[in-house]
Motif scaffolding. Structure first.
Motif, mmCIF file in Angstrom:
data_model
loop_
_atom_site.group_PDB
_atom_site.id
_atom_site.type_symbol
_atom_site.label_atom_id
_atom_site.label_comp_id
_atom_site.label_asym_id
_atom_site.label_seq_id
_atom_site.Cartn_x
_atom_site.Cartn_y
_atom_site.Cartn_z
ATOM 1 N N PRO A 334 -68.065 -12.898 29.356
ATOM 2 C CA PRO A 334 -67.441 -11.583 29.576
ATOM 3 C C PRO A 334 -67.838 -10.939 30.894
ATOM 4 O O PRO A 334 -67.029 -10.259 31.529
ATOM 5 C CB PRO A 334 -67.941 -10.751 28.386
ATOM 6 N N THR A 335 -69.069 -11.173 31.343
ATOM 7 C CA THR A 335 -69.532 -10.537 32.580
ATOM 8 C C THR A 335 -68.652 -10.918 33.772
ATOM 9 O O THR A 335 -68.430 -10.111 34.675
ATOM 10 C CB THR A 335 -71.025 -10.898 32.825
ATOM 11 N N ALA A 336 -68.122 -12.131 33.754
ATOM 12 C CA ALA A 336 -67.248 -12.566 34.846
ATOM 13 C C ALA A 336 -65.978 -11.709 34.861
ATOM 14 O O ALA A 336 -65.499 -11.292 35.927
ATOM 15 C CB ALA A 336 -66.899 -14.040 34.676
ATOM 16 N N PHE A 337 -65.459 -11.420 33.670
ATOM 17 C CA PHE A 337 -64.266 -10.569 33.596
ATOM 18 C C PHE A 337 -64.579 -9.127 33.988
ATOM 19 O O PHE A 337 -63.760 -8.455 34.614
ATOM 20 C CB PHE A 337 -63.641 -10.643 32.189
ATOM 21 N N ARG A 338 -65.777 -8.662 33.618
ATOM 22 C CA ARG A 338 -66.136 -7.297 34.022
ATOM 23 C C ARG A 338 -66.206 -7.212 35.539
ATOM 24 O O ARG A 338 -65.790 -6.216 36.136
ATOM 25 C CB ARG A 338 -67.468 -6.897 33.380
ATOM 26 N N ALA A 339 -66.710 -8.267 36.176
ATOM 27 C CA ALA A 339 -66.798 -8.274 37.643
ATOM 28 C C ALA A 339 -65.404 -8.233 38.263
ATOM 29 O O ALA A 339 -65.151 -7.502 39.224
ATOM 30 C CB ALA A 339 -67.562 -9.514 38.102
ATOM 31 N N ILE A 340 -64.477 -9.005 37.692
ATOM 32 C CA ILE A 340 -63.108 -9.046 38.238
ATOM 33 C C ILE A 340 -62.410 -7.704 38.011
ATOM 34 O O ILE A 340 -61.780 -7.146 38.918
ATOM 35 C CB ILE A 340 -62.305 -10.195 37.589
ATOM 36 N N LYS A 341 -62.572 -7.186 36.800
ATOM 37 C CA LYS A 341 -61.906 -5.924 36.441
ATOM 38 C C LYS A 341 -62.390 -4.788 37.346
ATOM 39 O O LYS A 341 -61.617 -3.911 37.742
ATOM 40 C CB LYS A 341 -62.242 -5.621 34.976
ATOM 41 N N ARG A 342 -63.664 -4.825 37.700
ATOM 42 C CA ARG A 342 -64.209 -3.774 38.561
ATOM 43 C C ARG A 342 -63.567 -3.819 39.948
ATOM 44 O O ARG A 342 -63.291 -2.786 40.548
ATOM 45 C CB ARG A 342 -65.727 -3.953 38.679
ATOM 46 N N GLU A 343 -63.298 -5.029 40.445
ATOM 47 C CA GLU A 343 -62.704 -5.147 41.790
ATOM 48 C C GLU A 343 -61.193 -5.014 41.778
ATOM 49 O O GLU A 343 -60.591 -4.645 42.777
ATOM 50 C CB GLU A 343 -63.058 -6.514 42.381
ATOM 51 N N ASP A 344 -60.591 -5.402 40.658
ATOM 52 C CA ASP A 344 -59.124 -5.448 40.617
ATOM 53 C C ASP A 344 -58.634 -4.861 39.287
ATOM 54 O O ASP A 344 -58.022 -5.555 38.473
ATOM 55 C CB ASP A 344 -58.683 -6.926 40.753
ATOM 56 N N PRO A 345 -58.908 -3.539 39.080
ATOM 57 C CA PRO A 345 -58.621 -2.962 37.756
ATOM 58 C C PRO A 345 -57.156 -3.089 37.359
ATOM 59 O O PRO A 345 -56.832 -3.227 36.184
ATOM 60 C CB PRO A 345 -59.040 -1.501 37.897
ATOM 61 N N LYS A 346 -56.252 -3.047 38.349
ATOM 62 C CA LYS A 346 -54.825 -3.074 38.005
ATOM 63 C C LYS A 346 -54.303 -4.502 37.907
ATOM 64 O O LYS A 346 -53.112 -4.729 37.657
ATOM 65 C CB LYS A 346 -54.029 -2.309 39.057
ATOM 66 N N GLY A 347 -55.133 -5.465 38.184
ATOM 67 C CA GLY A 347 -54.711 -6.869 38.069
ATOM 68 C C GLY A 347 -53.724 -7.294 39.145
ATOM 69 O O GLY A 347 -52.843 -8.114 38.903
ATOM 70 N N GLU A 348 -53.897 -6.739 40.371
ATOM 71 C CA GLU A 348 -52.975 -7.106 41.460
ATOM 72 C C GLU A 348 -53.043 -8.603 41.755
ATOM 73 O O GLU A 348 -52.042 -9.244 42.034
ATOM 74 C CB GLU A 348 -53.304 -6.315 42.743
ATOM 75 N N TYR A 349 -54.254 -9.160 41.684
ATOM 76 C CA TYR A 349 -54.397 -10.594 41.970
ATOM 77 C C TYR A 349 -53.768 -11.455 40.877
ATOM 78 O O TYR A 349 -53.285 -12.545 41.143
ATOM 79 C CB TYR A 349 -55.873 -10.974 42.131
ATOM 80 N N VAL A 350 -53.815 -10.952 39.659
ATOM 81 C CA VAL A 350 -53.257 -11.751 38.547
ATOM 82 C C VAL A 350 -51.777 -12.015 38.810
ATOM 83 O O VAL A 350 -51.270 -13.111 38.572
ATOM 84 C CB VAL A 350 -53.431 -11.005 37.200
#
Ligand code: COA
Ligand code: AMP
Length: 630
Positions: A334-350
């Protein structure tokens, strides 16, 4: 058959269930029975079978027509490298490495320590040991010399296989000096070391002790697979316990093969040929089971990813890897997802990547907070499965087995027990409690195939750590509850283990290091809540009488000491000096109360507290460290 029927079928006939699962493995001699009861709550699985792990993970796939399929995809954003290794190539590379190890005297039962970063050669080293029946012990690269030395002295390896360096964002980790330092510190000395020289750093080789990975393979005969008994240890993996002395979890060969192979279809819902990715590290159990062994045993393609969820180069790396390599099942912490979410909360990269190949996301290693699960589910549009397990078990105790049934997922729960695990919640007296009641999570013995039969050279410690508290049960060290539908909720640890960015660490081990500082008379380390890493360690030190150096000088030295002794992975950066520690009248440090104050949680004043005023001093010290967080 759905989940309930499958679980009931196991319960009705465990022997038949596991013998059936064992048929998917190629044995040199089939086992005559599954479970061997050794008395005193000690068990083994498939003990009289003969089998080789490397044969099942590599050679048999070549024989069965998968030779040209990618076995390993290496994707390393930190070195800008990508390449594939087919099952045929893997077979010849592993046979050659095993041949060279054998030529230098490594045989069945010898221990080999592997200290390598996320490169395919780490997997090849593990498989080469398995090919010979040698017992490997992989040490995570984020551990420093002292931790490596402790493992060398416990495992007593004939050989150590290491890389010249690892690459962390922004710095090269010089493995070789760390290795040399560890061998200097340890009492046991290996006969020889094999050094894999990376392009990023070529290490000095010690004349007479170190050999070059490529050079020592020159001209040797490749090795065939050596069949071993089903109860022969496949590997030892050290994990944090309640002291600075790590526990050497033993993984037995036969049960490991059977359980991991079973898990790939039933839990992760992949078929041979599919691409499976566990974004972890070979130094952890997730890496052992789901980067190296399970996918290869099951005929899947595995991904060796050398990078981070963010910063290598951005928060879209995971999505690039999934889309580029057509990952069907993805597993991370989960920590990996928390790191991604913090940088890209709106999921622009997704949005930039086609992720239609992905069927499900699996999370484990620490508690998955509902916010993170919701975010992942919304962004990826696939089921997000939290599943719970430990180094000791090697595979999931509870989860949502999508390959058996598309069953409901309850957010906040780590799912239902897998066949093989009779999970119970016990009160302090060892009595099972009813639904929705918090207690110690225990598993009725015997544990299923693949789980630890004991600790390396430490039967008594094994019994004391896991079997004695609740006779007839394996004590997991976790606390939680089960709801009326049979779903488990893990709430906390009952011991001193903390989970920092999905890495399991012992606060007791850190206290031992701090206590070694000449100016520290007494200390306590607690785990405080952290938005990114889940938990962070925090140290409180009381100084020896008469010491009057500046406090920040001493705390800086304490931080350095933990980094030098345990390693950067401990992430020990919060430390303060206090006059006294809060204690009970009998002298027990009230760590749980300190955690509550640091996390701004409500707490009851412990009735047995010696001097409540000390809590005010702790509150002041916490303020100095910026806790509780706003
Ligand atoms: N070799 C050497 N050093 C390592 C290392 C390795 N293999 N892995 C981590 N470290 C170092 C880091 O560089 C960092 O050092 P620093 O203090 O100099 O910055 C330190 O150990 C702490 O690392 P980490 O806790 O991983 O923090 P981070 O800030 O580097 O990254 C995350 C944060 C969330 C991105 C990262 O922890 C992550 O990807 N976690 C996934 C967890 C995971 O794979 N768990 C395995 C079980 S499933
Ligand atoms: P490790 O041995 O490093 O895998 O760590 C095992 C411990 O991590 C468990 O005993 C739990 O405390 C914690 N853990 C692992 N998976 C989960 C999960 N899904 N939910 C909550 N805690 C977990």
């Amino acid at each position: 058959m759905g989940y309930k029927d499958t679980y009931a079928a196991w319960k009705a006939d465990p022997e038949g269930f596991w013998m059936d699962a064992a048929r998917a493995i190629e044995w040199d001699k089939a086992p005559s029975q599954a479970l061997f009861d050794r008395g005193n709550h000690m068990y083994e699985w498939f003990a009289d079978g003969m089998v080789n792990t490397c044969w099942n993970a590599v050679d048999r796939h070549v024989q069965n027509g998968r030779g040209d399929q990618a076995a390993i995809i290496y994707d390393s954003p930190v070195t800008h490298t990508k390449h594939e290794i087919t099952f045929s190539e893997l077979q010849s590379r592993v046979a050659s490495l095993a041949g060279a190890l054998r030529a230098k005297g490594v045989e069945k039962g010898d221990r080999v320590i592997i200290y390598m970063p996320m490169v395919p050669e780490a997997l090849e080293a593990m498989l080469a040991c398995a090919r010979l029946g040698a017992i490997h012990s992989v040490v995570f690269g984020g551990f420093a010399s002292h931790e490596l030395a402790v493992r060398i002295d416990d495992a007593k390896p004939k050989c150590i296989i290491a890389a010249s360096c690892g690459i962390e964002p922004g710095r090269v980790v010089h493995y070789k000096p760390l290795l040399d330092g560890a061998i200097d510190q340890s009492s046991h000395k290996p006969d020889f070391c094999v050094i894999f020289q990376r392009d990023q750093e070529v290490a000095h080789l010690e004349e007479g002790r170190d050999v070059d990975w490529h050079a020592f393979q020159y001209g040797v005969d490749p090795a065939d697979c050596v069949p071993v008994e089903g109860n022969h240890p496949a590997y030892i993996l050290y994990t944090s316990g309640t002291t600075g002395q790590p526990k050497g979890v033993v993984r037995p060969t036969g049960g490991h093969l059977v359980a991991l192979n079973w898990s790939m279809k039933n839990i992760y819902n992949v078929d041979p040929g599919d691409v499976f990715w566990a974004a972890s590290d070979v130094g952890w159990v997730v890496g052992h089971s789901y980067i190296t062994y399970a996918p290869l045993i099951h005929g899947n393609t595995t991904i060796v990813f050398e990078g981070k969820p963010v910063g290598t180069p951005d928060a879209g790396t995971f999505w690039r890897v999934i889309s580029e390599h057509k990952v069907k099942s993805f597993f991370t912490a989960p920590t990996a997802f928390r790191a991604i979410k913090r940088e890209d909360p709106k999921g622009e990269y997704v949005k930039k990547y086609d992720l239609s190949c992905l069927n499900a996301l699996y999370l484990a290693g620490e508690r998955a907070d509902p916010d993170t699960i919701h975010w992942a589910k919304d962004q990826l549009g696939v089921p997000v499965i939290d599943h719970w397990w430990q180094t000791e078990t090697g595979w999931a105790i509870t989860g949502v087995p999508l390959g058996i049934e598309d069953m409901p997922i309850k957010i906040g729960s780590s799912g239902v027990p897998m066949p093989g695990y009779d999970v119970q919640i016990l009160d302090e007296g060892g009595q099972a409690v009813g639904p929705d009641t918090l207690g110690a999570v225990a598993v009725k013995l015997p544990l299923p195939p693949g789980t630890l039969p004991t600790l390396w050279n430490a039967d008594a410690r094994f019994k004391k750590s896991y079997l004695e508290h609740f006779p007839g049960y394996y004590e997991t060290g976790d606390a939680g509850m089960i709801d009326a539908d049979g779903y488990l909720y893990i709430m906390a640890r009952t011991d001193d283990v903390i989970n920092v960015a999905g890495h399991r660490l012992s606060t007791g081990g850190m206290e031992e290091v701090l206590a070694g500082h000449p100016d520290v008379a007494e200390c306590a380390v607690i785990g405080v809540a952290d938005d990114l890493k889940g938990q962070l360690p925090m140290g409180f030190v009381c100084l020896t009488k008469g010491v009057n150096r500046p406090a920040d000088e001493i705390t800086k030295e304490c931080v350095k000491l933990v980094r030098d002794q345990i390693g950067p992975v401990a992430a020990f950066k919060l430390c303060c000096v206090v006059d006294r520690l809060p204690k009970t009248r009998s002298g027990k440090i009230l760590r749980a109360t300190m955690v509550k104050i640091a996390n701004a949680e409500e707490f009851k004043m412990p009735a047995t507290i010696d001097d409540p005023a000390i809590l005010d001093e702790i509150t002041e010290a916490l303020k100095g460290l910026g806790y509780p967080k706003a």
